[in-house]
Design a protein around this motif. Sequence first.
Motif, PDB file in Angstrom:
ATOM      1  N   SER A  90       0.829  -1.215   0.000  1.00  0.00           N
ATOM      2  CA  SER A  90       0.000   0.000   0.000  1.00  0.00           C
ATOM      3  C   SER A  90       0.863   1.265   0.000  1.00  0.00           C
ATOM      4  CB  SER A  90      -0.957   0.006   1.189  1.00  0.00           C
ATOM      5  OG  SER A  90      -0.240   0.086   2.409  1.00  0.00           O
ATOM      6  N   GLU A  91       2.108   1.151   0.453  1.00  0.00           N
ATOM      7  CA  GLU A  91       3.004   2.303   0.496  1.00  0.00           C
ATOM      8  C   GLU A  91       3.680   2.588  -0.852  1.00  0.00           C
ATOM      9  OE1 GLU A  91       5.800   2.158   3.694  1.00  0.00           O
ATOM     10  OE2 GLU A  91       4.274   1.650   5.172  1.00  0.00           O
ATOM     11  N   ILE A  92       3.620   1.631  -1.756  1.00  0.00           N
ATOM     12  CA  ILE A  92       4.320   1.819  -3.032  1.00  0.00           C
ATOM     13  C   ILE A  92       3.381   1.744  -4.234  1.00  0.00           C
ATOM     14  CG2 ILE A  92       6.561   1.008  -2.212  1.00  0.00           C
ATOM     15  CD1 ILE A  92       5.864  -1.684  -3.631  1.00  0.00           C
ATOM     16  N   GLU A  93       2.079   1.808  -4.003  1.00  0.00           N
ATOM     17  CA  GLU A  93       1.155   1.660  -5.131  1.00  0.00           C
ATOM     18  C   GLU A  93       1.287   2.786  -6.152  1.00  0.00           C
ATOM     19  OE1 GLU A  93      -2.763   1.260  -3.579  1.00  0.00           O
ATOM     20  OE2 GLU A  93      -2.615   3.062  -2.377  1.00  0.00           O
ATOM     21  N   HIS A  94       1.873   3.909  -5.782  1.00  0.00           N
ATOM     22  CA  HIS A  94       2.092   5.015  -6.719  1.00  0.00           C
ATOM     23  C   HIS A  94       3.351   4.814  -7.571  1.00  0.00           C
ATOM     24  CE1 HIS A  94       4.323   5.971  -3.086  1.00  0.00           C
ATOM     25  NE2 HIS A  94       5.100   6.724  -3.827  1.00  0.00           N
ATOM     26  N   ILE A  95       4.174   3.828  -7.226  1.00  0.00           N
ATOM     27  CA  ILE A  95       5.372   3.502  -8.011  1.00  0.00           C
ATOM     28  C   ILE A  95       5.051   2.208  -8.759  1.00  0.00           C
ATOM     29  CG2 ILE A  95       7.854   3.107  -7.977  1.00  0.00           C
ATOM     30  CD1 ILE A  95       7.873   4.391  -5.165  1.00  0.00           C
ATOM     31  N   THR A  96       4.535   2.354  -9.954  1.00  0.00           N
ATOM     32  CA  THR A  96       3.926   1.247 -10.686  1.00  0.00           C
ATOM     33  C   THR A  96       4.823   0.021 -10.795  1.00  0.00           C
ATOM     34  OG1 THR A  96       2.708   2.887 -11.968  1.00  0.00           O
ATOM     35  CG2 THR A  96       2.745   0.649 -12.829  1.00  0.00           C
ATOM     36  N   PHE A  97       6.077   0.202 -11.217  1.00  0.00           N
ATOM     37  CA  PHE A  97       6.912  -0.973 -11.427  1.00  0.00           C
ATOM     38  C   PHE A  97       7.240  -1.676 -10.112  1.00  0.00           C
ATOM     39  CE2 PHE A  97      10.412   1.853 -10.487  1.00  0.00           C
ATOM     40  CZ  PHE A  97      11.420   1.028  -9.984  1.00  0.00           C
ATOM     41  N   LEU A  98       7.433  -0.945  -9.026  1.00  0.00           N
ATOM     42  CA  LEU A  98       7.675  -1.587  -7.724  1.00  0.00           C
ATOM     43  C   LEU A  98       6.423  -2.299  -7.223  1.00  0.00           C
ATOM     44  CD1 LEU A  98       9.891   0.835  -5.602  1.00  0.00           C
ATOM     45  CD2 LEU A  98      10.473  -1.409  -6.506  1.00  0.00           C
ATOM     46  N   TYR A  99       5.285  -1.693  -7.452  1.00  0.00           N
ATOM     47  CA  TYR A  99       4.025  -2.301  -7.048  1.00  0.00           C
ATOM     48  C   TYR A  99       3.830  -3.624  -7.802  1.00  0.00           C
ATOM     49  CZ  TYR A  99      -0.890  -2.634  -5.711  1.00  0.00           C
ATOM     50  OH  TYR A  99      -2.085  -3.065  -5.191  1.00  0.00           O
ATOM     51  N   ARG A 100       4.154  -3.617  -9.094  1.00  0.00           N
ATOM     52  CA  ARG A 100       4.049  -4.836  -9.903  1.00  0.00           C
ATOM     53  C   ARG A 100       5.056  -5.878  -9.420  1.00  0.00           C
ATOM     54  NH1 ARG A 100       5.361  -2.832 -14.584  1.00  0.00           N
ATOM     55  NH2 ARG A 100       3.328  -1.993 -15.005  1.00  0.00           N
ATOM     56  N   LEU A 101       6.287  -5.454  -9.153  1.00  0.00           N
ATOM     57  CA  LEU A 101       7.310  -6.393  -8.668  1.00  0.00           C
ATOM     58  C   LEU A 101       6.935  -7.017  -7.332  1.00  0.00           C
ATOM     59  CD1 LEU A 101      10.767  -4.684  -9.345  1.00  0.00           C
ATOM     60  CD2 LEU A 101       9.881  -6.757 -10.387  1.00  0.00           C
ATOM     61  N   SER A 102       6.250  -6.259  -6.509  1.00  0.00           N
ATOM     62  CA  SER A 102       5.911  -6.758  -5.172  1.00  0.00           C
ATOM     63  C   SER A 102       4.694  -7.670  -5.172  1.00  0.00           C
ATOM     64  CB  SER A 102       5.677  -5.582  -4.216  1.00  0.00           C
ATOM     65  OG  SER A 102       4.520  -4.859  -4.594  1.00  0.00           O
ATOM     66  N   ASP A 103       4.054  -7.836  -6.323  1.00  0.00           N
ATOM     67  CA  ASP A 103       2.875  -8.697  -6.423  1.00  0.00           C
ATOM     68  C   ASP A 103       3.319 -10.163  -6.453  1.00  0.00           C
ATOM     69  OD1 ASP A 103       0.560 -10.068  -7.038  1.00  0.00           O
ATOM     70  OD2 ASP A 103       0.014  -8.774  -8.716  1.00  0.00           O
ATOM     71  N   PRO A 104       2.931 -10.944  -5.438  1.00  0.00           N
ATOM     72  CA  PRO A 104       3.356 -12.347  -5.396  1.00  0.00           C
ATOM     73  C   PRO A 104       2.789 -13.195  -6.547  1.00  0.00           C
ATOM     74  CG  PRO A 104       1.968 -11.812  -3.497  1.00  0.00           C
ATOM     75  CD  PRO A 104       2.154 -10.557  -4.276  1.00  0.00           C
ATOM     76  N   LYS A 105       1.799 -12.691  -7.247  1.00  0.00           N
ATOM     77  CA  LYS A 105       1.220 -13.432  -8.374  1.00  0.00           C
ATOM     78  C   LYS A 105       1.997 -13.207  -9.669  1.00  0.00           C
ATOM     79  CE  LYS A 105      -3.361 -13.159  -6.374  1.00  0.00           C
ATOM     80  NZ  LYS A 105      -3.892 -11.959  -5.791  1.00  0.00           N
ATOM     81  N   LYS A 106       2.895 -12.250  -9.668  1.00  0.00           N
ATOM     82  CA  LYS A 106       3.678 -11.929 -10.865  1.00  0.00           C
ATOM     83  C   LYS A 106       4.964 -12.758 -10.892  1.00  0.00           C
ATOM     84  CE  LYS A 106       1.142  -8.542 -12.495  1.00  0.00           C
ATOM     85  NZ  LYS A 106       0.480  -8.632 -13.765  1.00  0.00           N
ATOM     86  N   GLY A 107       5.518 -12.879 -12.069  1.00  0.00           N
ATOM     87  CA  GLY A 107       6.771 -13.594 -12.233  1.00  0.00           C
ATOM     88  C   GLY A 107       7.967 -12.728 -11.871  1.00  0.00           C
ATOM     89  N   ILE A 108       9.120 -13.212 -12.231  1.00  0.00           N
ATOM     90  CA  ILE A 108      10.379 -12.516 -11.983  1.00  0.00           C
ATOM     91  C   ILE A 108      10.845 -11.927 -13.320  1.00  0.00           C
ATOM     92  CG2 ILE A 108      12.788 -12.789 -11.228  1.00  0.00           C
ATOM     93  CD1 ILE A 108      10.756 -13.304  -8.981  1.00  0.00           C
ATOM     94  N   PRO A 109      11.225 -10.649 -13.349  1.00  0.00           N
ATOM     95  CA  PRO A 109      11.704 -10.051 -14.608  1.00  0.00           C
ATOM     96  C   PRO A 109      13.126 -10.518 -14.918  1.00  0.00           C
ATOM     97  CG  PRO A 109      11.811  -8.448 -12.841  1.00  0.00           C
ATOM     98  CD  PRO A 109      11.171  -9.679 -12.262  1.00  0.00           C
ATOM     99  N   TYR A 110      13.203 -11.737 -15.424  1.00  0.00           N
ATOM    100  CA  TYR A 110      14.488 -12.400 -15.628  1.00  0.00           C
ATOM    101  C   TYR A 110      15.336 -11.720 -16.709  1.00  0.00           C
ATOM    102  CZ  TYR A 110      17.352 -16.482 -14.703  1.00  0.00           C
ATOM    103  OH  TYR A 110      18.362 -17.314 -14.291  1.00  0.00           O
ATOM    104  N   GLY A 111      14.711 -10.852 -17.500  1.00  0.00           N
ATOM    105  CA  GLY A 111      15.471 -10.114 -18.501  1.00  0.00           C
ATOM    106  C   GLY A 111      16.593  -9.288 -17.892  1.00  0.00           C
ATOM    107  N   ILE A 112      16.439  -8.920 -16.622  1.00  0.00           N
ATOM    108  CA  ILE A 112      17.499  -8.177 -15.931  1.00  0.00           C
ATOM    109  C   ILE A 112      18.736  -9.054 -15.799  1.00  0.00           C
ATOM    110  CG2 ILE A 112      18.142  -7.064 -13.745  1.00  0.00           C
ATOM    111  CD1 ILE A 112      15.077  -6.427 -13.429  1.00  0.00           C
ATOM    112  N   ALA A 113      18.539 -10.290 -15.360  1.00  0.00           N
ATOM    113  CA  ALA A 113      19.663 -11.226 -15.215  1.00  0.00           C
ATOM    114  C   ALA A 113      20.284 -11.551 -16.573  1.00  0.00           C
ATOM    115  CB  ALA A 113      19.183 -12.502 -14.522  1.00  0.00           C
TER     116      ALA A 113
END
Length: 165
Positions: free
Chosen positions: A125-148
Amino acid sequence: MLAFLTALIFCGTMIYAAASDLLFMKIRNIACLLFAAAFLVLAPLYGLPTKDILLHITAGITVLAICFALFFINAMGGGDAKLISATALWTGFSASLIDYLLISALAGGILTLCILLLRKFIDRSEIEHITFLYRLSDPKKGIPYGIALAIAGLWIYPALPIIQA
């Protein structure tokens, strides 16, 4: 000039893939397609023999088949599969391919651990205004492996066969 163009294409694609996956959890098909096409255009300019270019193509196709099998069983994202395969086109069946896969796995493990920690300890709830962090913190989402994959690609860049040619 050719070396600069090659660095721009290879490193630029890796940076784009990392940023795109981080911000949108997506690596666009056109980026991977242009990345692969760039190798096919640049390899003859570097004087790679046709036999070597065909071996590079075989490496890319082999990795693509393996990655799409992993995609099919939901063990890998489609963009990741295409980026790994396009990078394999650049490495061919060389030590660079093994290094790329190993570094990707290590960087991916560290990345996954960091994201799992983020998901455990952050209040979404503290990061919902930071879209990409909010998405990353969603346990239903995958890992952005493109970074690795990008970290590994940038790491192996100086040892690529086309650069050594």
